[in-house]
Design a protein around this motif. Structure first.
Motif, PDB file in Angstrom:
ATOM      1  N   PRO A   5      36.411  41.738  56.004  1.00 38.10           N
ATOM      2  CA  PRO A   5      36.441  40.433  55.320  1.00 38.10           C
ATOM      3  C   PRO A   5      36.012  39.286  56.228  1.00 38.10           C
ATOM      4  CG  PRO A   5      38.666  41.137  55.880  1.00 38.10           C
ATOM      5  CD  PRO A   5      37.762  42.293  56.206  1.00 38.10           C
ATOM      6  N   GLU A   6      35.338  38.329  55.612  1.00 35.07           N
ATOM      7  CA  GLU A   6      34.943  37.123  56.340  1.00 35.07           C
ATOM      8  C   GLU A   6      35.979  36.012  56.196  1.00 35.07           C
ATOM      9  OE1 GLU A   6      31.124  35.992  54.957  1.00 35.07           O
ATOM     10  OE2 GLU A   6      30.117  37.830  55.672  1.00 35.07           O
ATOM     11  N   ARG A   7      36.855  36.156  55.221  1.00 33.90           N
ATOM     12  CA  ARG A   7      37.880  35.133  54.993  1.00 33.90           C
ATOM     13  C   ARG A   7      38.904  35.148  56.122  1.00 33.90           C
ATOM     14  NH1 ARG A   7      42.446  37.777  53.824  1.00 33.90           N
ATOM     15  NH2 ARG A   7      42.318  39.846  52.836  1.00 33.90           N
ATOM     16  N   GLY A   8      39.606  34.030  56.259  1.00 33.64           N
ATOM     17  CA  GLY A   8      40.686  33.958  57.214  1.00 33.64           C
ATOM     18  C   GLY A   8      41.987  34.474  56.613  1.00 33.64           C
ATOM     19  N   LEU A   9      43.062  34.348  57.366  1.00 27.65           N
ATOM     20  CA  LEU A   9      44.366  34.802  56.901  1.00 27.65           C
ATOM     21  C   LEU A   9      44.915  33.834  55.861  1.00 27.65           C
ATOM     22  CD1 LEU A   9      46.026  35.772  60.319  1.00 27.65           C
ATOM     23  CD2 LEU A   9      44.697  37.229  58.783  1.00 27.65           C
ATOM     24  N   TRP A  10      45.565  34.368  54.844  1.00 27.47           N
ATOM     25  CA  TRP A  10      46.241  33.506  53.880  1.00 27.47           C
ATOM     26  C   TRP A  10      47.710  33.401  54.249  1.00 27.47           C
ATOM     27  CZ3 TRP A  10      49.483  35.243  49.587  1.00 27.47           C
ATOM     28  CH2 TRP A  10      49.731  36.608  49.589  1.00 27.47           C
ATOM     29  N   TYR A  11      48.502  32.656  53.459  1.00 33.14           N
ATOM     30  CA  TYR A  11      49.836  32.244  53.895  1.00 33.14           C
ATOM     31  C   TYR A  11      50.715  33.408  54.314  1.00 33.14           C
ATOM     32  CZ  TYR A  11      54.592  30.532  53.871  1.00 33.14           C
ATOM     33  OH  TYR A  11      55.885  30.253  54.238  1.00 33.14           O
ATOM     34  N   ASP A  12      50.892  34.416  53.459  1.00 34.86           N
ATOM     35  CA  ASP A  12      51.791  35.523  53.799  1.00 34.86           C
ATOM     36  C   ASP A  12      51.341  36.243  55.063  1.00 34.86           C
ATOM     37  OD1 ASP A  12      53.339  34.906  51.680  1.00 34.86           O
ATOM     38  OD2 ASP A  12      52.899  36.690  50.489  1.00 34.86           O
ATOM     39  N   GLU A  13      50.026  36.356  55.249  1.00 36.98           N
ATOM     40  CA  GLU A  13      49.525  36.995  56.468  1.00 36.98           C
ATOM     41  C   GLU A  13      49.833  36.151  57.704  1.00 36.98           C
ATOM     42  OE1 GLU A  13      45.580  39.457  55.702  1.00 36.98           O
ATOM     43  OE2 GLU A  13      45.431  37.451  54.849  1.00 36.98           O
ATOM     44  N   THR A  14      49.724  34.828  57.561  1.00 36.27           N
ATOM     45  CA  THR A  14      50.004  33.971  58.718  1.00 36.27           C
ATOM     46  C   THR A  14      51.472  34.059  59.132  1.00 36.27           C
ATOM     47  OG1 THR A  14      50.421  32.034  57.307  1.00 36.27           O
ATOM     48  CG2 THR A  14      48.172  32.360  58.114  1.00 36.27           C
ATOM     49  N   VAL A  15      52.367  34.316  58.172  1.00 40.09           N
ATOM     50  CA  VAL A  15      53.784  34.493  58.521  1.00 40.09           C
ATOM     51  C   VAL A  15      53.938  35.719  59.416  1.00 40.09           C
ATOM     52  CG1 VAL A  15      56.075  35.033  57.606  1.00 40.09           C
ATOM     53  CG2 VAL A  15      54.643  33.330  56.460  1.00 40.09           C
ATOM     54  N   ASN A  16      53.318  36.837  59.016  1.00 35.70           N
ATOM     55  CA  ASN A  16      53.374  38.042  59.845  1.00 35.70           C
ATOM     56  C   ASN A  16      52.733  37.810  61.207  1.00 35.70           C
ATOM     57  OD1 ASN A  16      53.860  38.950  57.083  1.00 35.70           O
ATOM     58  ND2 ASN A  16      53.679  41.018  57.887  1.00 35.70           N
ATOM     59  N   ALA A  17      51.593  37.105  61.210  1.00 31.90           N
ATOM     60  CA  ALA A  17      50.912  36.824  62.470  1.00 31.90           C
ATOM     61  C   ALA A  17      51.765  35.929  63.364  1.00 31.90           C
ATOM     62  CB  ALA A  17      49.564  36.164  62.192  1.00 31.90           C
ATOM     63  N   TYR A  18      52.443  34.957  62.767  1.00 35.98           N
ATOM     64  CA  TYR A  18      53.282  34.035  63.546  1.00 35.98           C
ATOM     65  C   TYR A  18      54.407  34.785  64.246  1.00 35.98           C
ATOM     66  CZ  TYR A  18      56.818  30.477  64.475  1.00 35.98           C
ATOM     67  OH  TYR A  18      57.774  29.692  65.072  1.00 35.98           O
ATOM     68  N   PHE A  19      55.091  35.658  63.514  1.00 31.98           N
ATOM     69  CA  PHE A  19      56.228  36.350  64.111  1.00 31.98           C
ATOM     70  C   PHE A  19      55.810  37.442  65.085  1.00 31.98           C
ATOM     71  CE2 PHE A  19      58.555  34.328  60.631  1.00 31.98           C
ATOM     72  CZ  PHE A  19      59.644  33.854  61.346  1.00 31.98           C
ATOM     73  N   ALA A  20      54.524  37.802  65.075  1.00 24.80           N
ATOM     74  CA  ALA A  20      54.033  38.728  66.094  1.00 24.80           C
ATOM     75  C   ALA A  20      54.039  38.077  67.473  1.00 24.80           C
ATOM     76  CB  ALA A  20      52.618  39.193  65.745  1.00 24.80           C
ATOM     77  N   THR A  21      54.132  36.741  67.502  1.00 25.75           N
ATOM     78  CA  THR A  21      54.128  36.017  68.779  1.00 25.75           C
ATOM     79  C   THR A  21      55.500  35.447  69.135  1.00 25.75           C
ATOM     80  OG1 THR A  21      53.544  33.903  67.722  1.00 25.75           O
ATOM     81  CG2 THR A  21      51.731  35.363  68.374  1.00 25.75           C
ATOM     82  N   GLN A  22      56.492  35.661  68.276  1.00 23.29           N
ATOM     83  CA  GLN A  22      57.814  35.095  68.521  1.00 23.29           C
ATOM     84  C   GLN A  22      58.743  36.134  69.159  1.00 23.29           C
ATOM     85  OE1 GLN A  22      58.118  31.655  67.900  1.00 23.29           O
ATOM     86  NE2 GLN A  22      55.945  32.147  67.664  1.00 23.29           N
ATOM     87  N   SER A  23      59.943  35.697  69.474  1.00 23.89           N
ATOM     88  CA  SER A  23      60.901  36.600  70.120  1.00 23.89           C
ATOM     89  C   SER A  23      61.448  37.610  69.110  1.00 23.89           C
ATOM     90  CB  SER A  23      62.057  35.796  70.721  1.00 23.89           C
ATOM     91  OG  SER A  23      62.848  35.217  69.689  1.00 23.89           O
ATOM     92  N   TRP A  24      62.033  38.676  69.643  1.00 21.37           N
ATOM     93  CA  TRP A  24      62.649  39.681  68.781  1.00 21.37           C
ATOM     94  C   TRP A  24      63.810  39.083  67.992  1.00 21.37           C
ATOM     95  CZ3 TRP A  24      60.250  44.025  67.719  1.00 21.37           C
ATOM     96  CH2 TRP A  24      59.336  44.548  68.636  1.00 21.37           C
ATOM     97  N   GLY A  25      64.522  38.172  68.614  1.00 21.71           N
ATOM     98  CA  GLY A  25      65.638  37.531  67.921  1.00 21.71           C
ATOM     99  C   GLY A  25      65.176  36.714  66.726  1.00 21.71           C
ATOM    100  N   ASP A  26      64.087  35.949  66.900  1.00 22.61           N
ATOM    101  CA  ASP A  26      63.547  35.158  65.787  1.00 22.61           C
ATOM    102  C   ASP A  26      63.055  36.073  64.669  1.00 22.61           C
ATOM    103  OD1 ASP A  26      64.084  32.816  67.113  1.00 22.61           O
ATOM    104  OD2 ASP A  26      62.061  32.599  67.931  1.00 22.61           O
ATOM    105  N   LEU A  27      62.408  37.167  65.062  1.00 19.39           N
ATOM    106  CA  LEU A  27      61.900  38.112  64.064  1.00 19.39           C
ATOM    107  C   LEU A  27      63.048  38.705  63.254  1.00 19.39           C
ATOM    108  CD1 LEU A  27      59.198  40.806  64.807  1.00 19.39           C
ATOM    109  CD2 LEU A  27      61.178  41.345  63.411  1.00 19.39           C
ATOM    110  N   TRP A  28      64.111  39.115  63.938  1.00 20.43           N
ATOM    111  CA  TRP A  28      65.257  39.725  63.257  1.00 20.43           C
ATOM    112  C   TRP A  28      65.951  38.715  62.330  1.00 20.43           C
ATOM    113  CZ3 TRP A  28      66.718  44.333  62.051  1.00 20.43           C
ATOM    114  CH2 TRP A  28      68.033  44.561  61.651  1.00 20.43           C
TER     115      TRP A  28
END
Length: 206
Positions: A31-54
């Motif tokens: 796909p040439e499109r960027g990430l949409w909202y739900d995907e950005t949530v998953n992408a955001y928490f991929a960079t956060q702490s385990w505690g924030d994710l939990w």
């Protein structure tokens, strides 16, 4: 370990060729499109702490945590770019195709598995799951391989009956791991496991 026969080698090569063709197809459809909202949530928490994710999964949004954990673990090594975050779903989609080939061969013939895999790989639903930075691709792969292992488990039970052996125990443990992973990947996993339980119940009653 026994050597493969000529027919088995041909089936293996054809299955590998189909997986390679599926990989090429996915690259062409990237796909040439960027990430949409739900995907950005998953992408955001991929960079956060385990505690924030939990906390997000258990207290804020009540999401199944396994895909979030996989993305975070993958992001540590593969990076968190849009391309990198799509890769786990792409690999999972290929694993789902491989599972469909394996399941079709067990239920009917190698041709059944190959044709089912081709038909599945050409659908928009497959492409959606393959590229979405969401748990759908992982859930498909776990569903496919849990079904394959369940079939093998049932065949082993038919052979050994109530006498359990090491292979039966290994298959049972593998199914438990796949079922556990599916349960914690997406809510629809409950429906898949319910169908599995119904099929086993129907087979036992027969």
């Amino acid at each position: 370990m026994r050597a493969l026969s000529g027919n088995e080698r041909r089936r293996l090569w054809l299955s590998a060729l189909l997986l390679w063709a599926t990989t090429t197809w996915l690259v062409q459809q990237w796909p040439e499109r960027g990430l949409w909202y739900d995907e950005t949530v998953n992408a955001y928490f991929a960079t956060q702490s385990w505690g924030d994710l939990w906390e997000w999964c258990t207290r804020i949004d009540n999401q199944m945590p396994l895909h979030f954990a996989l993305l975070k673990g993958w992001g540590t090594f593969g990076g968190t770019s849009e391309f990198a975050l799509r890769l786990p779903s792409v690999w999972s989609a290929l694993l789902a195709v491989a599972a469909l080939i394996a399941l079709g061969r067990r239920l009917g013939s190698s041709w059944m598995g190959w044709l089912a895999a081709i038909a599945f790989g050409l659908t928009q639903s497959f492409l959606y799951a393959a590229f979405e930075v969401r748990p759908y691709g992982v859930a498909l792969a776990l569903t496919g391989w849990a079904s394959v292992v369940l079939w093998e488990l049932w065949q082993r039970y038919a052979v050994c009956g109530r006498r359990r052996d090491r292979r039966f125990a290994t298959l049972l443990f593998a199914y438990w791991l796949l079922a556990w992973g599916l349960w914690y990947t997406h809510y629809t996993g409950v429906l898949v496991l319910t169908v599995h339980a119904a099929l086993v119940g129907w087979a036992v009653l027969r």
